[in-house]
Design a protein around this motif. Structure first.
Motif, mmCIF file in Angstrom:
data_model
loop_
_atom_site.group_PDB
_atom_site.id
_atom_site.type_symbol
_atom_site.label_atom_id
_atom_site.label_comp_id
_atom_site.label_asym_id
_atom_site.label_seq_id
_atom_site.Cartn_x
_atom_site.Cartn_y
_atom_site.Cartn_z
ATOM 1 N N ARG A 73 75.287 -71.900 7.826
ATOM 2 C CA ARG A 73 73.992 -71.936 7.143
ATOM 3 C C ARG A 73 73.599 -70.535 6.662
ATOM 4 N N LEU A 74 73.903 -69.516 7.458
ATOM 5 C CA LEU A 74 73.606 -68.142 7.037
ATOM 6 C C LEU A 74 74.350 -67.807 5.745
ATOM 7 N N LYS A 75 75.625 -68.167 5.676
ATOM 8 C CA LYS A 75 76.399 -67.904 4.458
ATOM 9 C C LYS A 75 75.834 -68.698 3.274
ATOM 10 N N GLU A 76 75.418 -69.919 3.539
ATOM 11 C CA GLU A 76 74.832 -70.742 2.479
ATOM 12 C C GLU A 76 73.569 -70.096 1.914
ATOM 13 N N PHE A 77 72.707 -69.570 2.789
ATOM 14 C CA PHE A 77 71.483 -68.912 2.331
ATOM 15 C C PHE A 77 71.787 -67.654 1.537
ATOM 16 N N LEU A 78 72.729 -66.862 2.027
ATOM 17 C CA LEU A 78 73.033 -65.597 1.360
ATOM 18 C C LEU A 78 73.732 -65.815 0.015
ATOM 19 N N ASN A 79 74.395 -66.958 -0.142
ATOM 20 C CA ASN A 79 75.081 -67.249 -1.403
ATOM 21 C C ASN A 79 74.225 -68.052 -2.379
ATOM 22 N N ASP A 80 73.046 -68.459 -1.952
ATOM 23 C CA ASP A 80 72.145 -69.202 -2.828
ATOM 24 C C ASP A 80 71.639 -68.270 -3.932
ATOM 25 N N PRO A 81 71.766 -68.665 -5.201
ATOM 26 C CA PRO A 81 71.288 -67.805 -6.304
ATOM 27 C C PRO A 81 69.819 -67.418 -6.171
ATOM 28 N N LYS A 82 69.024 -68.272 -5.523
ATOM 29 C CA LYS A 82 67.610 -67.940 -5.336
ATOM 30 C C LYS A 82 67.433 -66.749 -4.391
ATOM 31 N N ASN A 83 68.423 -66.492 -3.553
ATOM 32 C CA ASN A 83 68.327 -65.396 -2.589
ATOM 33 C C ASN A 83 69.216 -64.216 -2.967
ATOM 34 N N ARG A 84 69.491 -64.083 -4.249
ATOM 35 C CA ARG A 84 70.426 -63.036 -4.690
ATOM 36 C C ARG A 84 69.944 -61.635 -4.298
ATOM 37 N N GLN A 85 68.665 -61.355 -4.454
ATOM 38 C CA GLN A 85 68.158 -60.033 -4.107
ATOM 39 C C GLN A 85 68.211 -59.797 -2.602
ATOM 40 N N LYS A 86 67.898 -60.827 -1.839
ATOM 41 C CA LYS A 86 68.008 -60.700 -0.383
ATOM 42 C C LYS A 86 69.453 -60.423 0.026
ATOM 43 N N ALA A 87 70.376 -61.103 -0.630
ATOM 44 C CA ALA A 87 71.790 -60.907 -0.308
ATOM 45 C C ALA A 87 72.224 -59.477 -0.617
ATOM 46 N N ARG A 88 71.730 -58.930 -1.724
ATOM 47 C CA ARG A 88 72.082 -57.546 -2.072
ATOM 48 C C ARG A 88 71.568 -56.574 -1.023
ATOM 49 N N GLU A 89 70.323 -56.759 -0.610
ATOM 50 C CA GLU A 89 69.752 -55.871 0.404
ATOM 51 C C GLU A 89 70.429 -56.061 1.757
ATOM 52 N N TRP A 90 70.721 -57.298 2.076
ATOM 53 C CA TRP A 90 71.409 -57.609 3.339
ATOM 54 C C TRP A 90 72.763 -56.904 3.380
ATOM 55 N N ALA A 91 73.503 -57.016 2.286
ATOM 56 C CA ALA A 91 74.821 -56.379 2.212
ATOM 57 C C ALA A 91 74.707 -54.859 2.250
ATOM 58 N N ARG A 92 73.676 -54.321 1.623
ATOM 59 C CA ARG A 92 73.493 -52.867 1.630
ATOM 60 C C ARG A 92 73.271 -52.345 3.052
ATOM 61 N N VAL A 93 72.496 -53.095 3.850
ATOM 62 C CA VAL A 93 72.216 -52.660 5.217
ATOM 63 C C VAL A 93 73.493 -52.616 6.055
ATOM 64 N N VAL A 94 74.336 -53.639 5.922
ATOM 65 C CA VAL A 94 75.553 -53.690 6.743
ATOM 66 C C VAL A 94 76.726 -52.973 6.074
ATOM 67 N N GLU A 95 76.444 -52.344 4.922
ATOM 68 C CA GLU A 95 77.408 -51.492 4.230
ATOM 69 C C GLU A 95 78.643 -52.249 3.745
ATOM 70 N N ILE A 96 78.386 -53.361 3.060
ATOM 71 C CA ILE A 96 79.461 -54.107 2.408
ATOM 72 C C ILE A 96 78.969 -54.473 1.005
ATOM 73 N N SER A 97 79.863 -54.973 0.180
ATOM 74 C CA SER A 97 79.458 -55.451 -1.143
ATOM 75 C C SER A 97 79.005 -56.909 -1.016
#
Length: 365
Positions: A73-97
């Motif tokens: 479910r976490l992967k589903e949320f992060l890959n949802d186009p509606k959460n694109r900005q959240k996914a970018r910030e999430w990835a930035r915090v954990v230092e991945i693309s």
């Protein structure tokens, strides 16, 4: 001078926000009620506070009841186009693309905190991840990475980083509905530092039965757990000799009581064989988190060979395959043991020895 000195000392304290188990965050990445994960009640002793390495056996807990963290479910949320900005910030915090989110999350492992743990938590405000130091209460479900570091708070999906302050100089603030929990002791607060090497598995305490441990491979959700403890040898590595200290008291006493040849070493005088300890003492030390258990001692060649080669077949594969049955005469087994013709190959006896049964040697061949 004294006043200035006091102000300087207080300025060195790191303000830490308490996060109680089950209390929703004000600005989470995802709704606490979205089903990403649930916290649990964890009871048990609290350790001495300070730094703990991520590979420390028993640092985290686990449960055979799955559902503490829903990785899919976490992967589903992060890959949802509606959460694109959240996914970018999430990835930035954990230092991945952002493209590497799925691969990264698949390597995380769900656990339960057994101790009040310092982390760097993150709120999501106005399209940005905002870091703050937090103290997570024992019982909170988190995902840890392959160095044993908390990486995600399961209930809300908040990314976590390692606490950078001094554990001895913190000021914990209980606010926003996070009341001081009864077990809180500032001297018992823990901060986790990375394991020196990447982990293949974690040695967890079973929070539902603290007399047992859970051997959880890294990157699994708990469905592949193996329990270890009294009478359970699930964590033995293939190809290694059984550890006398890891067998159940019943099995150990049966092995040592088997009569042996007078020339053999008396099992009671064998130094390396240790009597079984209580489950609470050895549930973790026998099975550390690195792939090779540190509590395993080499078995004496004579003892396991003589007992395993002629005793009745066992359900335990590791005991029947530890060494070939060639070292002891067949006559060392009691009369009540299995017949020689079915328990040991005929080739293990020298042709010139007296036959065990009344049949002549040629007929045995």
């Amino acid at each position: 001078m004294l006043i200035l000195s006091g102000c300087t000392q207080s300025d060195r304290l790191t303000v830490v926000k308490a996060v109680a188990a089950g209390v929703p965050a004000l600005d989470p990445f995802f709704d606490e009620k979205s089903g990403l994960g649930v916290d649990a009640e964890v009871r048990g002793e609290r350790p001495r506070g300070g730094l703990q390495q991520g590979n420390t056996p028993g640092l985290y807990g686990g449960s055979r009841k799955q559902g503490a963290c829903d990785v899919d479910r976490l992967k589903e949320f992060l890959n949802d186009p509606k959460n694109r900005q959240k996914a970018r910030e999430w990835a930035r915090v954990v230092e991945i693309s952002p493209d590497a989110i799925d691969e990264y999350v698949d390597r995380l492992t769900p656990v339960l905190l057994r101790h009040d743990t310092l982390v760097q938590n993150h709120d999501y405000k106005k399209g940005r991840a905002v870091a703050y130091d937090a103290l997570l209460e024992a019982g909170i479900a988190v995902l840890v990475n392959d160095q044993g570091l908390p990486a995600v708070k399961c209930s809300c999906g908040n990314p976590l980083r390692t606490f950078q302050g001094d554990t001895d100089k913190i000021s914990v603030r209980f606010e926003d509905g996070n009341k001081k929990w009864p077990s809180f002791r500032e001297e018992s607060v823990v901060s986790v530092e990375p394991s020196p090497t990447k982990l293949d598995r974690l040695a967890l305490v079973d929070v539902d039965d603290t007399d047992k441990g859970l051997d959880r491979p890294v990157g699994t959700d708990g469905s592949e757990d193996r329990t270890f403890g009294a009478g359970d040898e699930a964590t033995e590595e293939p190809g290694t000799s059984p550890d006398p200290g890891s067998t159940s008291p019943t099995e150990t006493s049966t092995d040592t009581a088997t009569p042996s040849d007078p020339t053999e070493t008396d099992p009671a005088e064998t130094e390396p064989v240790e009597p079984p300890t209580s489950p609470a003492d050895r549930r973790l030390t026998d099975t550390p988190s690195p792939p090779t258990p540190t509590g395993t001692k080499p078995a004496e060649p004579s003892t396991p060979t003589s007992t395993d080669s002629t005793s009745p077949p066992s359900d335990d594969p590791s005991r029947t395959s530890s060494s070939p049955p060639t070292s002891d005469p067949v006559t060392s087994e009691p009369v009540t043991s299995a017949p020689v013709t079915s328990s040991a190959p005929v080739t293990s006896e020298p042709a010139t020895d007296a036959p065990v049964s009344g049949d002549p040697a040629p007929s045995a061949v």
